[in-house]
Design a protein around this motif. Structure first.
Motif: not given
Length: 530
Positions: A347-348, A314, A366, A364, A368, A403
């Motif tokens: 952005p996963q 990521s 990104y 990561n 969330r 996030c």
């Protein structure tokens, strides 16, 4: 009917061209790991392969160890010595790499190495391949360049960009179209131009760097590892979506029949049961590359040497990009020979990485989770509150994204929305309607009630997991978890960390209230949290 008739006329004109083109060099369909033939081994067998609980952890853990390699190096390039974990061998992926070079892949600076599968199926699984540096690389070097003649897109499959775009706007996704095409190609066995690549994908079975398939292919007992996580429901929703696409496959067959007539098989739903299609869909999902700055019909591409052979990360900047008739990979960091080549997975969040690719990234940025809040529709002032929410960019049913590392910011964003539910005085509501901006605290008792509701919700959500954070940490530290349980435990542990961060933020706001003796105000129409 008009739509199908236009498609049929267009495809009829293309059929002769496509047939002639196929006889010279049939567009090689990248096979997914479930594309079965009647007399050939399934890419993903009809009965899903299970990972049994290991009796011991004697076999080595899955990391980056490699015992064989097949090189795809330029003869003039300076090849560094193999890494200690990678001994060069022509037998590891010879058929696959020979096929690549024979069909136009320029010699590059990479090697195909092996990594062991950790105790999978009692140690009977063959090691998985991965793409590694074949020599020392510097940031900015071109690791490889795959010609578009070896890349499968809808434009290539269907023979025409406009047809591809029309089909994907009529109920079927790109993934479903690619999966169907590849399933029929798989049925051709050795007659397929892409047979070596199909064998390679048979071996990978859609598994990424952690040797784990998407939870879409897990058993019910294995899905229990995700209890308490929203991921469990996401699996059900995605599975239902795949079923809907399966039921539309015959539409694609009849609409693009002139292009599929080279396959002497039944229509899709008669040729392939749902489970086979789902395996194919999941495998294509794990392999597909999202190309940027290309036409709609090329945006989803199956690229040899792409995932799952590449290692996703990521926090990486390297991407597969379409450049001058090829798909190229420029590395973003230096590599020693034998090190796995890393690419960005987009952005996963980790839930999407697990669902699509079967892995979780601990680093990561990104990642969330979502908290859904909704205004109470029974509230007599519901319409006024909905107007205030919309004025501030929120909906009557609003998902707040928590996030990683920004939990306090999310709680701050939620408070004005939740305060609306605690307003009962019509005069106060009119005052808020006539003002601009977010809803400020109305009274000490209502503010305490809002924060108390958040705390109760967060504690309840954490209690929904069968284990707590400390227990997760202990299980992961022990190192004896079966691979699917390990990756599931990593996912839920990261989710719990974000929820704990939200809980700490809510308690911090409570500590900052001026008067702790004030009792929370009752609210008949408090917002719902889930």
């Amino acid at each position: 009917m008009i739509f199908a008739w236009k498609i049929w006329l267009h495809l009829s004109r293309l059929s002769l061209i496509h047939t002639n083109r196929s006889s010279e060099a049939r567009a090689p369909p990248m096979a997914s790991s479930a594309l079965s033939g009647t007399h050939h081994r399934l890419l993903l067998p009809c009965f899903l392969r299970r990972l049994p609980q290991p009796g011991s952890r004697s076999c080595s853990r899955l990391r980056l160890a490699a015992c064989h390699a097949d090189t795809l190096l330029s003869s003039s390039g300076a090849q560094g010595p193999p890494s200690p974990a990678a001994c060069l061998s022509a037998s590891s992926a010879g058929g696959f790499s020979d096929w690549l070079l024979t069909n136009g892949l320029p010699p590059g600076k990479l090697a195909i190495l092996e990594r062991p599968v950790p105790c999978s199926r009692g140690g009977r699984d063959r090691p998985l391949h991965f793409v590694a540096a074949g020599q020392d690389l510097e940031a900015g070097d071109v690791a490889f360049e795959v010609p578009m003649s070896l890349v499968v897109t809808l434009e290539r499959v269907l023979g025409d960009e406009s047809v591809a775009e029309l089909l994907t706007t009529n109920k079927l996704s790109e993934l479903a179209c690619l999966a169907l095409y590849l399933m029929y190609e798989k049925k051709q066995g050795r007659d397929s131009l892409w047979y070596p690549y199909i064998k390679e994908l048979d071996r990978q079975r859609g598994r990424g760097q952690l040797a784990v398939e998407s939870p879409l292919l897990w058993t019910e007992s294995e899905l229990d590892y995700l209890n308490g996580s929203p991921m469990r429901d996401e699996v059900v929703v995605r599975d239902e979506g795949i079923k809907k696409e399966y039921n539309e496959l015959d539409t694609l067959w009849f609409m693009a029949g002139s292009l599929f007539k080279q396959y002497p098989f039944d229509v899709p739903t008669e040729a392939f049961p749902f489970e086979i299609f789902k395996q194919a869909f999941v495998a294509v999902q794990s392999c597909v590359v999202h190309l940027q700055k290309v036409s709609l019909a090329r945006r989803f591409a199956l690229v040899p040497l792409g995932p799952p052979l590449l290692t996703y990360k990521s926090n990486c900047k390297a991407m597969l990009t379409a450049v001058d008739g090829s798909v190229r990979l420029l590395v973003d960091r230096p590599y020693k020979a034998g090190e796995p080549i890393i690419v960005w997975c987009g952005p996963q969040p980790n839930s999407r990485l697990l669902l699509n690719y079967g892995f979780v990234d601990e680093d990561n940025p990104y990642d969330r989770i979502a908290i859904e809040a909704s205004l109470n529709t029974e509230d007599p002032q519901y319409q006024e509150k909905r107007m205030v929410a919309q004025r501030n960019g929120k909906l009557a049913i609003q998902k707040f994204q928590v996030c990683v590392g920004k939990e306090k910011e999310t709680i701050s964003e939620m408070l004005p929305y939740l305060r609306l539910g605690y307003i009962s005085d019509p005069d106060e509501m009119q005052c808020i309607l006539s003002s601009e901006g977010d809803t400020c605290p109305v009274s000490p008792c209502s503010e305490r009630a809002v924060l108390d509701q958040l705390v109760v919700y967060l504690k309840s959500r954490l209690a929904g997991y069968p284990t707590n954070l400390d227990e997760d940490e202990a299980m992961l530290a022990d190192g004896s978890l079966e691979p699917k349980k390990e990756v599931a435990t990593r996912l839920v542990r990261l989710e719990k960390k974000m929820l704990h961060g939200c809980l700490e933020a809510a308690n911090e706001f409570i500590s900052g209230l001026p008067d702790h003796t004030v009792s929370p105000c009752p609210a008949l129409y408090a917002p719902e949290l889930k």
